[in-house]
Design a protein around this motif. Sequence first.
Motif, short mmCIF file in Angstrom:
data_model
loop_
_atom_site.label_atom_id
_atom_site.label_comp_id
_atom_site.label_asym_id
_atom_site.label_seq_id
_atom_site.Cartn_x
_atom_site.Cartn_y
_atom_site.Cartn_z
N SER A 29 0.83 -1.20 0.00
CA SER A 29 0.00 0.00 0.00
C SER A 29 0.86 1.26 0.00
O SER A 29 0.38 2.35 -0.30
N THR A 32 0.77 3.18 -3.28
CA THR A 32 -0.54 3.58 -3.80
C THR A 32 -0.38 4.71 -4.81
O THR A 32 -0.98 4.70 -5.87
N SER A 33 0.42 5.69 -4.46
CA SER A 33 0.69 6.80 -5.37
C SER A 33 2.19 6.90 -5.59
O SER A 33 2.97 6.71 -4.66
N ASN A 52 -1.78 7.72 -9.35
CA ASN A 52 -2.26 7.00 -8.17
C ASN A 52 -2.75 5.60 -8.56
O ASN A 52 -2.63 5.20 -9.73
N ASP A 53 -3.32 4.92 -7.61
CA ASP A 53 -3.73 3.53 -7.85
C ASP A 53 -4.96 3.44 -8.73
O ASP A 53 -5.32 2.34 -9.18
N ARG A 54 -5.59 4.54 -8.99
CA ARG A 54 -6.74 4.57 -9.91
C ARG A 54 -6.29 4.95 -11.32
O ARG A 54 -7.13 5.17 -12.19
N SER A 55 -4.97 5.09 -11.48
CA SER A 55 -4.37 5.51 -12.75
C SER A 55 -4.72 6.94 -13.13
O SER A 55 -4.63 7.30 -14.31
N ASP A 56 -5.12 7.74 -12.14
CA ASP A 56 -5.23 9.18 -12.39
C ASP A 56 -3.81 9.70 -12.57
O ASP A 56 -2.91 9.34 -11.81
N THR A 57 -3.60 10.52 -13.58
CA THR A 57 -2.27 11.06 -13.83
C THR A 57 -2.26 12.57 -13.70
O THR A 57 -3.27 13.23 -13.95
N ASN A 73 1.91 -2.54 -12.20
CA ASN A 73 1.84 -3.05 -10.83
C ASN A 73 2.35 -4.48 -10.72
O ASN A 73 2.90 -4.88 -9.71
N VAL A 101 -3.62 8.47 -1.48
CA VAL A 101 -4.12 8.57 -2.85
C VAL A 101 -3.86 9.98 -3.34
O VAL A 101 -4.47 10.94 -2.87
N ARG A 103 -3.96 13.30 -5.28
CA ARG A 103 -5.02 14.04 -5.96
C ARG A 103 -4.42 15.32 -6.52
O ARG A 103 -3.25 15.63 -6.30
#
Length: 126
Positions: A29, A32-33, A52-57, A73, A101, A103
């Motif tokens: 964890s 995560t980012s 981040n782990d949501r693939s937000d760039t 990953n 995470v 942002r």
Amino acid sequence: ALQLVESGGGSVQAGGSLRLSCTASMYTSDTTSMAWFRQAPGTEREAVAGINDRSDTFYADSVKGRFIISRDNAKNTLFLQMNSLKPEDTAMYYCAADQGVARINTWYRRTWYAYWGQGTQVTVSW
């Protein structure tokens, strides 16, 4: 403890490309980012790109449209594809990671990241 190891730096002419990699010693964890920062001599370390782990760039304005951050990953690896390189991109590039995470209002903060690699040098010349 988590360890981050960067690779892929080198010398390139302006307009060229390089691909940096950052391998984490484990997938936890704590990754995560992840992000790339850079620091040129006499300047402060600045954020380049984050994911981040949501693939937000996230990208610094100076590299938007030229750099692409991604992660694998399964291989615990972070990448930075750098295209259309400019002499002002010359710097030591560092990989960073954190369990939070990232942002839009946190990804660029150097103090937000708990783990750092040792850096890889990128030199761009005319």
